[in-house]
Design an enzyme around this catalytic site. Structure first.
Site, PDB file in Angstrom:
ATOM      1  N   ASP A  58      -2.936 -11.378   7.991  1.00 43.06           N
ATOM      2  CA  ASP A  58      -4.224 -10.995   7.416  1.00 43.06           C
ATOM      3  C   ASP A  58      -5.331 -11.712   8.159  1.00 43.06           C
ATOM      4  OD1 ASP A  58      -4.770  -9.587   4.388  1.00 43.06           O
ATOM      5  OD2 ASP A  58      -6.476 -10.636   5.331  1.00 43.06           O
TER       6      ASP A  58
ATOM      7  N   GLY B 226      -1.918  -6.853   6.712  1.00 46.11           N
ATOM      8  CA  GLY B 226      -2.678  -6.675   5.474  1.00 46.11           C
ATOM      9  C   GLY B 226      -1.897  -7.240   4.306  1.00 46.11           C
TER      10      GLY B 226
ATOM     11  N   HIS C 118      -7.392  -0.319   8.343  1.00 40.22           N
ATOM     12  CA  HIS C 118      -7.364   1.148   8.363  1.00 40.22           C
ATOM     13  C   HIS C 118      -8.471   1.754   9.213  1.00 40.22           C
ATOM     14  CE1 HIS C 118      -4.163   0.829   5.537  1.00 40.22           C
ATOM     15  NE2 HIS C 118      -4.927   0.281   4.626  1.00 40.22           N
TER      16      HIS C 118
ATOM     17  N   GLU D 114       4.171  -7.111   7.857  1.00 40.49           N
ATOM     18  CA  GLU D 114       3.166  -6.222   7.276  1.00 40.49           C
ATOM     19  C   GLU D 114       1.778  -6.733   7.640  1.00 40.49           C
ATOM     20  OE1 GLU D 114       3.410  -5.130   3.112  1.00 40.49           O
ATOM     21  OE2 GLU D 114       1.815  -3.653   3.424  1.00 40.49           O
TER      22      GLU D 114
ATOM     23  N   ASP E 145      -2.320   4.892   4.779  1.00 40.08           N
ATOM     24  CA  ASP E 145      -3.726   5.256   4.530  1.00 40.08           C
ATOM     25  C   ASP E 145      -4.334   6.059   5.687  1.00 40.08           C
ATOM     26  OD1 ASP E 145      -3.192   3.844   2.281  1.00 40.08           O
ATOM     27  OD2 ASP E 145      -4.965   2.573   2.367  1.00 40.08           O
TER      28      ASP E 145
ATOM     29  N   TYR F 252      -8.153  -9.523   0.243  1.00 34.67           N
ATOM     30  CA  TYR F 252      -9.312  -9.700   1.131  1.00 34.67           C
ATOM     31  C   TYR F 252      -9.710 -11.174   1.235  1.00 34.67           C
ATOM     32  CZ  TYR F 252      -9.041  -4.711   1.104  1.00 34.67           C
ATOM     33  OH  TYR F 252      -8.561  -3.443   1.256  1.00 34.67           O
TER      34      TYR F 252
ATOM     35  N   GLY G 155      -3.500  -8.370   1.474  1.00 27.65           N
ATOM     36  CA  GLY G 155      -4.193  -7.969   0.253  1.00 27.65           C
ATOM     37  C   GLY G 155      -5.032  -9.108  -0.292  1.00 27.65           C
TER      38      GLY G 155
HETATM   39  C1  LIG Z   1      -5.160  -2.901   1.431  1.00 30.81           C
HETATM   40  S1  LIG Z   1      -5.092  -4.630   1.631  1.00 30.81           S
HETATM   41  C2  LIG Z   1      -3.381  -4.916   1.865  1.00 30.81           C
HETATM   42  C3  LIG Z   1      -2.575  -4.715   0.628  1.00 30.81           C
HETATM   43  C4  LIG Z   1      -1.134  -5.159   0.715  1.00 30.81           C
HETATM   44  N1  LIG Z   1      -0.475  -4.706   1.924  1.00 30.81           N
HETATM   45  C5  LIG Z   1      -0.362  -4.631  -0.479  1.00 30.81           C
HETATM   46  O1  LIG Z   1       0.197  -3.494  -0.372  1.00 30.81           O
HETATM   47  O2  LIG Z   1      -0.289  -5.309  -1.501  1.00 30.81           O
HETATM   48  C6  LIG Z   1      -5.785  -4.812   3.221  1.00 30.81           C
HETATM   49  C7  LIG Z   1      -5.825  -6.235   3.764  1.00 30.81           C
HETATM   50  O3  LIG Z   1      -6.078  -6.141   5.176  1.00 30.81           O
HETATM   51  C8  LIG Z   1      -6.825  -7.257   5.572  1.00 30.81           C
HETATM   52  N2  LIG Z   1      -7.542  -6.942   6.837  1.00 30.81           N
HETATM   53  C9  LIG Z   1      -8.723  -6.277   6.995  1.00 30.81           C
HETATM   54  N3  LIG Z   1      -9.058  -6.227   8.288  1.00 30.81           N
HETATM   55  C10 LIG Z   1      -8.071  -6.849   8.989  1.00 30.81           C
HETATM   56  C11 LIG Z   1      -7.859  -7.122  10.366  1.00 30.81           C
HETATM   57  N4  LIG Z   1      -8.736  -6.755  11.300  1.00 30.81           N
HETATM   58  N5  LIG Z   1      -6.737  -7.803  10.716  1.00 30.81           N
HETATM   59  C12 LIG Z   1      -5.833  -8.207   9.789  1.00 30.81           C
HETATM   60  N6  LIG Z   1      -6.009  -7.972   8.447  1.00 30.81           N
HETATM   61  C13 LIG Z   1      -7.102  -7.305   8.053  1.00 30.81           C
HETATM   62  C14 LIG Z   1      -7.768  -7.509   4.403  1.00 30.81           C
HETATM   63  O4  LIG Z   1      -8.228  -8.864   4.407  1.00 30.81           O
HETATM   64  C15 LIG Z   1      -6.919  -7.145   3.204  1.00 30.81           C
HETATM   65  O5  LIG Z   1      -6.372  -8.289   2.584  1.00 30.81           O
END
Ligand SMILES: C[S@@+](CC[C@H](N)C(=O)[O-])C[C@H]1O[C@@H](n2cnc3c(N)ncnc32)[C@H](O)[C@@H]1O
Length: 353
Positions: free
Chosen positions: A205, A175, A248, A173, A274, A179, A177
Protein backbone atom coordinates in the site's frame (compact mmCIF):
# COMPACT_ATOMS: atom_id res chain seq x y z
CA UNK A 1 12.46 -4.06 2.11
CA UNK A 2 10.67 -6.68 4.25
CA UNK A 3 11.88 -8.63 7.28
CA UNK A 4 11.77 -12.14 5.86
CA UNK A 5 13.76 -13.82 8.70
CA UNK A 6 10.62 -15.56 9.99
CA UNK A 7 9.97 -17.09 6.58
CA UNK A 8 13.04 -19.29 7.06
CA UNK A 9 10.97 -21.23 9.63
CA UNK A 10 7.50 -20.75 8.21
CA UNK A 11 8.23 -21.56 4.55
CA UNK A 12 9.67 -25.07 5.17
CA UNK A 13 6.88 -25.79 7.67
CA UNK A 14 4.23 -24.86 5.12
CA UNK A 15 5.92 -27.06 2.54
CA UNK A 16 6.33 -30.08 4.84
CA UNK A 17 2.87 -30.00 6.46
CA UNK A 18 1.34 -32.25 3.81
CA UNK A 19 4.34 -34.56 3.50
CA UNK A 20 4.62 -37.99 5.09
CA UNK A 21 5.36 -38.16 8.79
CA UNK A 22 9.07 -39.03 8.32
CA UNK A 23 9.69 -36.00 6.10
CA UNK A 24 7.73 -33.72 8.43
CA UNK A 25 9.69 -34.99 11.46
CA UNK A 26 13.00 -34.45 9.70
CA UNK A 27 11.93 -30.91 8.69
CA UNK A 28 11.01 -30.20 12.30
CA UNK A 29 14.36 -31.56 13.43
CA UNK A 30 16.12 -29.16 11.03
CA UNK A 31 14.34 -26.17 12.57
CA UNK A 32 14.51 -24.79 16.11
CA UNK A 33 11.54 -26.35 17.97
CA UNK A 34 10.99 -23.07 19.85
CA UNK A 35 10.64 -21.19 16.55
CA UNK A 36 8.17 -23.77 15.20
CA UNK A 37 6.14 -23.57 18.40
CA UNK A 38 6.14 -19.76 18.17
CA UNK A 39 4.56 -20.04 14.69
CA UNK A 40 1.94 -22.49 15.96
CA UNK A 41 1.06 -20.22 18.88
CA UNK A 42 0.86 -17.14 16.62
CA UNK A 43 -1.58 -19.00 14.40
CA UNK A 44 -3.94 -20.20 17.16
CA UNK A 45 -4.02 -17.15 19.50
CA UNK A 46 -5.02 -17.18 23.19
CA UNK A 47 -6.89 -20.11 24.78
CA UNK A 48 -8.03 -20.99 28.26
CA UNK A 49 -6.20 -24.34 28.45
CA UNK A 50 -2.65 -25.57 28.89
CA UNK A 51 -1.19 -26.89 25.64
CA UNK A 52 1.62 -29.41 26.01
CA UNK A 53 3.54 -30.01 22.79
CA UNK A 54 5.72 -33.12 22.45
CA UNK A 55 8.65 -33.36 20.11
CA UNK A 56 11.65 -35.70 20.11
CA UNK A 57 11.01 -36.94 23.65
CA UNK A 58 10.57 -33.44 25.12
CA UNK A 59 7.34 -31.79 26.22
CA UNK A 60 6.89 -28.04 26.65
CA UNK A 61 3.86 -26.27 28.15
CA UNK A 62 2.15 -23.24 26.56
CA UNK A 63 -0.91 -20.97 26.69
CA UNK A 64 -2.46 -20.87 30.22
CA UNK A 65 -0.07 -23.05 32.15
CA UNK A 66 -2.22 -22.91 35.34
CA UNK A 67 -5.43 -23.98 33.53
CA UNK A 68 -7.60 -26.79 34.85
CA UNK A 69 -7.27 -28.80 31.65
CA UNK A 70 -4.21 -29.92 29.71
CA UNK A 71 -4.23 -30.80 25.99
CA UNK A 72 -1.19 -32.81 24.92
CA UNK A 73 -0.28 -33.28 21.25
CA UNK A 74 2.73 -34.13 19.12
CA UNK A 75 4.14 -30.94 17.57
CA UNK A 76 3.96 -32.65 14.15
CA UNK A 77 0.20 -33.15 14.58
CA UNK A 78 -0.27 -29.51 15.50
CA UNK A 79 1.62 -28.47 12.34
CA UNK A 80 -0.38 -30.91 10.20
CA UNK A 81 -3.65 -29.71 11.72
CA UNK A 82 -2.87 -26.08 10.95
CA UNK A 83 -1.30 -26.32 7.53
CA UNK A 84 -2.06 -29.84 6.30
CA UNK A 85 -4.99 -31.39 4.51
CA UNK A 86 -5.34 -34.49 6.68
CA UNK A 87 -8.95 -34.87 7.90
CA UNK A 88 -8.23 -37.69 10.37
CA UNK A 89 -8.84 -37.13 14.07
CA UNK A 90 -5.79 -36.34 16.20
CA UNK A 91 -3.57 -39.45 16.44
CA UNK A 92 -1.57 -38.13 19.41
CA UNK A 93 -4.20 -36.29 21.43
CA UNK A 94 -4.49 -36.71 25.21
CA UNK A 95 -6.67 -34.51 27.42
CA UNK A 96 -6.11 -34.57 31.16
CA UNK A 97 -7.44 -32.60 34.07
CA UNK A 98 -5.81 -32.05 37.41
CA UNK A 99 -7.94 -33.85 39.97
CA UNK A 100 -9.03 -31.23 42.51
CA UNK A 101 -10.08 -32.34 45.93
CA UNK A 102 -13.74 -32.12 46.78
CA UNK A 103 -14.42 -28.78 48.43
CA UNK A 104 -17.34 -27.69 50.60
CA UNK A 105 -19.66 -27.97 47.54
CA UNK A 106 -19.09 -31.72 47.35
CA UNK A 107 -19.65 -33.83 44.23
CA UNK A 108 -22.15 -31.38 42.70
CA UNK A 109 -19.57 -28.59 42.95
CA UNK A 110 -16.86 -30.82 41.48
CA UNK A 111 -18.95 -31.66 38.40
CA UNK A 112 -20.04 -28.04 38.06
CA UNK A 113 -16.42 -26.84 38.06
CA UNK A 114 -15.67 -29.09 35.05
CA UNK A 115 -18.56 -27.91 32.87
CA UNK A 116 -16.61 -25.45 30.73
CA UNK A 117 -13.67 -27.78 30.08
CA UNK A 118 -15.09 -29.44 26.94
CA UNK A 119 -15.78 -26.09 25.33
CA UNK A 120 -12.28 -24.78 26.07
CA UNK A 121 -10.70 -27.96 24.67
CA UNK A 122 -12.90 -27.85 21.58
CA UNK A 123 -12.07 -24.18 20.92
CA UNK A 124 -8.37 -24.98 21.03
CA UNK A 125 -8.71 -28.01 18.73
CA UNK A 126 -10.83 -25.99 16.28
CA UNK A 127 -8.09 -23.35 16.18
CA UNK A 128 -5.50 -26.09 15.60
CA UNK A 129 -7.49 -27.60 12.71
CA UNK A 130 -9.62 -24.83 11.18
CA UNK A 131 -12.60 -25.89 9.07
CA UNK A 132 -12.38 -24.82 5.42
CA UNK A 133 -15.03 -22.27 4.58
CA UNK A 134 -16.37 -20.69 1.42
CA UNK A 135 -14.66 -17.46 0.36
CA UNK A 136 -17.96 -15.54 0.48
CA UNK A 137 -18.37 -16.51 4.13
CA UNK A 138 -14.78 -15.50 4.85
CA UNK A 139 -15.28 -12.14 3.09
CA UNK A 140 -18.26 -11.43 5.31
CA UNK A 141 -16.42 -12.56 8.46
CA UNK A 142 -13.38 -10.37 7.77
CA UNK A 143 -15.33 -7.43 6.33
CA UNK A 144 -13.87 -7.54 2.81
CA UNK A 145 -15.83 -5.71 0.12
CA UNK A 146 -14.93 -8.43 -2.37
CA UNK A 147 -18.37 -9.87 -1.60
CA UNK A 148 -21.09 -7.22 -1.38
CA UNK A 149 -20.79 -3.43 -1.17
CA UNK A 150 -20.59 -2.92 -4.99
CA UNK A 151 -18.55 -6.07 -5.79
CA UNK A 152 -19.50 -9.74 -6.05
CA UNK A 153 -16.04 -11.08 -6.76
CA UNK A 154 -15.57 -14.01 -4.37
CA UNK A 155 -17.62 -16.38 -6.56
CA UNK A 156 -15.06 -15.79 -9.35
CA UNK A 157 -12.09 -16.04 -7.01
CA UNK A 158 -13.44 -19.32 -5.65
CA UNK A 159 -13.61 -20.76 -9.15
CA UNK A 160 -10.12 -19.68 -10.21
CA UNK A 161 -8.30 -20.19 -6.89
CA UNK A 162 -9.80 -23.57 -5.88
CA UNK A 163 -6.86 -25.54 -7.31
CA UNK A 164 -4.40 -23.43 -5.28
CA UNK A 165 -6.26 -23.41 -1.98
CA UNK A 166 -4.25 -26.09 -0.20
CA UNK A 167 -0.91 -25.25 -1.85
CA UNK A 168 1.91 -23.33 -0.12
CA UNK A 169 1.22 -20.23 -2.22
CA UNK A 170 2.76 -16.78 -2.13
CA UNK A 171 0.19 -14.03 -2.65
CA UNK A 172 0.77 -10.31 -3.26
CA UNK A 173 -2.18 -7.94 -3.10
CA UNK A 174 -1.73 -4.32 -4.16
CA UNK A 175 -4.02 -2.21 -1.95
CA UNK A 176 -4.38 -3.15 1.72
CA UNK A 177 -7.38 -0.85 2.31
CA UNK A 178 -8.14 1.86 4.81
CA UNK A 179 -6.27 4.49 2.75
CA UNK A 180 -4.47 7.03 5.04
CA UNK A 181 -5.51 5.41 8.33
CA UNK A 182 -2.59 3.16 9.40
CA UNK A 183 -4.83 1.16 11.74
CA UNK A 184 -7.56 0.34 9.27
CA UNK A 185 -7.61 -2.01 6.28
CA UNK A 186 -6.29 -5.55 5.91
CA UNK A 187 -9.71 -7.23 5.51
CA UNK A 188 -8.78 -9.04 2.31
CA UNK A 189 -5.29 -9.97 3.57
CA UNK A 190 -6.90 -11.66 6.59
CA UNK A 191 -9.38 -13.35 4.30
CA UNK A 192 -6.59 -14.72 2.05
CA UNK A 193 -4.60 -15.83 5.08
CA UNK A 194 -7.57 -17.89 6.23
CA UNK A 195 -8.48 -19.15 2.72
CA UNK A 196 -4.94 -20.21 1.79
CA UNK A 197 -4.11 -22.24 4.89
CA UNK A 198 -0.50 -22.66 3.70
CA UNK A 199 -0.20 -19.23 2.10
CA UNK A 200 2.26 -16.41 2.75
CA UNK A 201 0.27 -13.22 2.21
CA UNK A 202 1.96 -9.94 1.28
CA UNK A 203 0.13 -6.62 1.08
CA UNK A 204 1.40 -3.46 -0.63
CA UNK A 205 0.00 0.00 0.00
CA UNK A 206 1.12 3.56 -0.62
CA UNK A 207 0.04 4.41 2.95
CA UNK A 208 1.71 3.12 6.13
CA UNK A 209 -0.18 0.14 7.51
CA UNK A 210 -0.13 -1.61 10.88
CA UNK A 211 -1.90 -4.75 9.67
CA UNK A 212 -0.34 -7.93 11.06
CA UNK A 213 -1.09 -11.66 11.05
CA UNK A 214 0.79 -14.93 11.51
CA UNK A 215 1.35 -15.24 7.74
CA UNK A 216 0.86 -11.61 6.66
CA UNK A 217 3.52 -9.02 5.83
CA UNK A 218 2.93 -5.50 4.59
CA UNK A 219 5.13 -3.30 2.43
CA UNK A 220 4.81 0.42 1.82
CA UNK A 221 5.29 1.56 -1.76
CA UNK A 222 3.76 3.04 -4.88
CA UNK A 223 2.31 0.74 -7.52
CA UNK A 224 3.17 3.27 -10.23
CA UNK A 225 6.91 2.84 -9.53
CA UNK A 226 8.03 0.05 -11.85
CA UNK A 227 11.59 -0.13 -10.45
CA UNK A 228 10.29 -0.57 -6.91
CA UNK A 229 7.85 -3.29 -7.99
CA UNK A 230 10.60 -5.17 -9.80
CA UNK A 231 12.79 -5.12 -6.65
CA UNK A 232 9.79 -6.27 -4.59
CA UNK A 233 9.21 -9.16 -6.99
CA UNK A 234 12.86 -10.21 -6.78
CA UNK A 235 12.78 -10.13 -3.00
CA UNK A 236 9.41 -11.72 -2.24
CA UNK A 237 8.48 -13.57 -5.42
CA UNK A 238 7.89 -15.53 -7.45
CA UNK A 239 4.22 -15.17 -6.59
CA UNK A 240 1.48 -17.68 -7.26
CA UNK A 241 -1.07 -14.91 -7.17
CA UNK A 242 -0.90 -11.14 -7.66
CA UNK A 243 -4.08 -9.10 -7.14
CA UNK A 244 -4.30 -5.46 -8.16
CA UNK A 245 -6.83 -3.73 -5.88
CA UNK A 246 -4.88 -0.49 -5.49
CA UNK A 247 -5.48 2.94 -7.01
CA UNK A 248 -7.38 1.59 -10.06
CA UNK A 249 -5.93 4.41 -12.15
CA UNK A 250 -5.47 2.97 -15.63
CA UNK A 251 -1.85 4.03 -15.97
CA UNK A 252 -0.99 2.48 -12.58
CA UNK A 253 -2.74 -0.78 -13.43
CA UNK A 254 -0.77 -1.08 -16.67
CA UNK A 255 2.57 -0.18 -15.07
CA UNK A 256 2.03 -2.68 -12.25
CA UNK A 257 1.07 -5.45 -14.64
CA UNK A 258 4.19 -5.01 -16.80
CA UNK A 259 6.46 -4.84 -13.73
CA UNK A 260 4.94 -7.71 -11.72
CA UNK A 261 3.74 -10.24 -14.27
CA UNK A 262 7.32 -11.47 -14.84
CA UNK A 263 7.36 -12.27 -11.09
CA UNK A 264 4.30 -14.55 -11.31
CA UNK A 265 5.13 -18.25 -11.29
CA UNK A 266 4.10 -20.40 -14.27
CA UNK A 267 0.68 -21.79 -13.35
CA UNK A 268 -0.06 -18.66 -11.31
CA UNK A 269 -2.63 -15.91 -11.77
CA UNK A 270 -2.58 -12.12 -12.05
CA UNK A 271 -5.93 -10.59 -11.09
CA UNK A 272 -7.11 -7.06 -11.84
CA UNK A 273 -10.13 -5.76 -9.93
CA UNK A 274 -12.44 -2.78 -10.50
CA UNK A 275 -12.07 -2.65 -14.25
CA UNK A 276 -15.02 -0.25 -14.44
CA UNK A 277 -12.41 2.54 -14.25
CA UNK A 278 -11.27 1.54 -17.76
CA UNK A 279 -14.42 3.23 -19.01
CA UNK A 280 -14.17 6.35 -16.82
CA UNK A 281 -12.13 9.25 -18.29
CA UNK A 282 -11.36 10.83 -14.90
CA UNK A 283 -9.51 7.61 -13.95
CA UNK A 284 -7.58 7.51 -17.24
CA UNK A 285 -10.20 5.35 -18.94
CA UNK A 286 -12.31 5.76 -22.07
CA UNK A 287 -15.95 4.77 -22.72
CA UNK A 288 -14.71 2.38 -25.44
CA UNK A 289 -11.89 0.98 -23.28
CA UNK A 290 -9.35 1.94 -25.95
CA UNK A 291 -5.86 0.33 -26.13
CA UNK A 292 -4.33 2.75 -23.59
CA UNK A 293 -6.76 1.68 -20.82
CA UNK A 294 -6.49 -1.27 -18.39
CA UNK A 295 -9.15 -3.18 -20.33
CA UNK A 296 -7.34 -2.24 -23.56
CA UNK A 297 -4.20 -3.96 -22.26
CA UNK A 298 -6.12 -7.03 -21.08
CA UNK A 299 -8.09 -7.30 -24.33
CA UNK A 300 -4.83 -7.30 -26.30
CA UNK A 301 -3.88 -10.55 -24.53
CA UNK A 302 -6.83 -12.30 -26.15
CA UNK A 303 -5.32 -11.79 -29.61
CA UNK A 304 -1.90 -12.57 -28.14
CA UNK A 305 -3.12 -16.10 -27.37
CA UNK A 306 -3.52 -16.68 -31.11
CA UNK A 307 -0.53 -14.70 -32.37
CA UNK A 308 1.00 -17.80 -34.01
CA UNK A 309 -1.92 -17.77 -36.48
CA UNK A 310 -0.99 -14.42 -37.99
CA UNK A 311 2.80 -14.15 -37.84
CA UNK A 312 5.45 -16.82 -38.15
CA UNK A 313 3.60 -20.03 -37.05
CA UNK A 314 6.68 -21.10 -35.09
CA UNK A 315 7.82 -17.63 -34.09
CA UNK A 316 8.67 -16.69 -30.52
CA UNK A 317 6.29 -13.73 -30.05
CA UNK A 318 6.69 -11.15 -27.31
CA UNK A 319 7.26 -12.05 -23.63
CA UNK A 320 3.56 -11.56 -22.83
CA UNK A 321 2.42 -13.49 -25.90
CA UNK A 322 4.63 -16.42 -24.91
CA UNK A 323 3.71 -16.41 -21.21
CA UNK A 324 -0.03 -15.76 -21.07
CA UNK A 325 -1.90 -19.04 -21.44
CA UNK A 326 -5.42 -17.93 -20.60
CA UNK A 327 -7.58 -15.01 -19.60
CA UNK A 328 -11.05 -14.84 -18.04
CA UNK A 329 -13.24 -11.75 -17.82
CA UNK A 330 -16.13 -11.30 -15.42
CA UNK A 331 -17.99 -8.15 -14.41
CA UNK A 332 -15.20 -5.67 -13.48
CA UNK A 333 -12.57 -8.34 -12.78
CA UNK A 334 -10.11 -10.29 -14.97
CA UNK A 335 -7.88 -13.29 -14.26
CA UNK A 336 -4.72 -13.64 -16.37
CA UNK A 337 -3.15 -17.11 -16.30
CA UNK A 338 0.59 -17.43 -16.59
CA UNK A 339 1.81 -20.39 -18.61
CA UNK A 340 3.63 -21.24 -21.78
CA UNK A 341 1.74 -20.26 -24.93
CA UNK A 342 3.98 -21.93 -27.51
CA UNK A 343 1.73 -24.08 -29.66
CA UNK A 344 2.57 -23.63 -33.32
CA UNK A 345 0.12 -21.92 -35.65
CA UNK A 346 -1.65 -23.40 -38.68
CA UNK A 347 0.63 -23.91 -41.71
CA UNK A 348 0.93 -21.09 -44.23
CA UNK A 349 -0.80 -23.05 -47.05
CA UNK A 350 -4.01 -23.34 -44.97
CA UNK A 351 -4.18 -19.60 -44.35
CA UNK A 352 -4.58 -18.78 -48.03
CA UNK A 353 -7.12 -21.42 -49.03
C1 LIG B 1 -9.82 -0.48 -2.37
S1 LIG B 1 -8.56 -0.31 -1.18
C2 LIG B 1 -7.98 -1.96 -1.00
C3 LIG B 1 -8.94 -2.85 -0.31
C4 LIG B 1 -8.41 -4.22 0.06
N1 LIG B 1 -7.69 -4.86 -1.02
C5 LIG B 1 -9.56 -5.12 0.47
O1 LIG B 1 -10.12 -5.82 -0.43
O2 LIG B 1 -9.90 -5.17 1.65
C6 LIG B 1 -7.32 0.49 -2.11
C7 LIG B 1 -6.01 0.75 -1.37
O3 LIG B 1 -5.03 1.07 -2.37
C8 LIG B 1 -4.11 1.98 -1.82
N2 LIG B 1 -3.44 2.72 -2.92
C9 LIG B 1 -3.89 3.81 -3.60
N3 LIG B 1 -2.98 4.22 -4.49
C10 LIG B 1 -1.93 3.36 -4.41
C11 LIG B 1 -0.68 3.27 -5.08
N4 LIG B 1 -0.31 4.15 -6.01
N5 LIG B 1 0.17 2.27 -4.71
C12 LIG B 1 -0.17 1.37 -3.75
N6 LIG B 1 -1.36 1.44 -3.08
C13 LIG B 1 -2.23 2.41 -3.40
C14 LIG B 1 -4.97 2.87 -0.93
O4 LIG B 1 -4.16 3.51 0.07
C15 LIG B 1 -6.00 1.92 -0.38
O5 LIG B 1 -5.68 1.49 0.92
Amino acid sequence: MVDTARWTVLAPLLQAATAGRDLLDSTLRGLTPGAVIAEVLREIGEHDVRLDLRFDGHTTSHLRTDAGVVVTLDLADAVRGLYGTDARPWPSLAVTTPNPDLDEHGMAGWFHSRKGLAQSVQELLSALKPVRRDLGELAVEFGSDKWGDLHWYTQHYERHFARLRTEPVKVLEIGIGGYDDPDSGGASLRMWQRYFQRGLIHGLDIARKNVTGPRITTVRGDQSDAGFLDRLGRELGPFDVVIDDGSHLNEHVRTSFHALFPHVRAGGLYVVEDLQTSYWPSWGGHPDATPATSMGLLKSFVDGLNRAEVGDPRGEGTYLERNISGISFHHNIAFVEKGLNAEEGGPAFLRTL
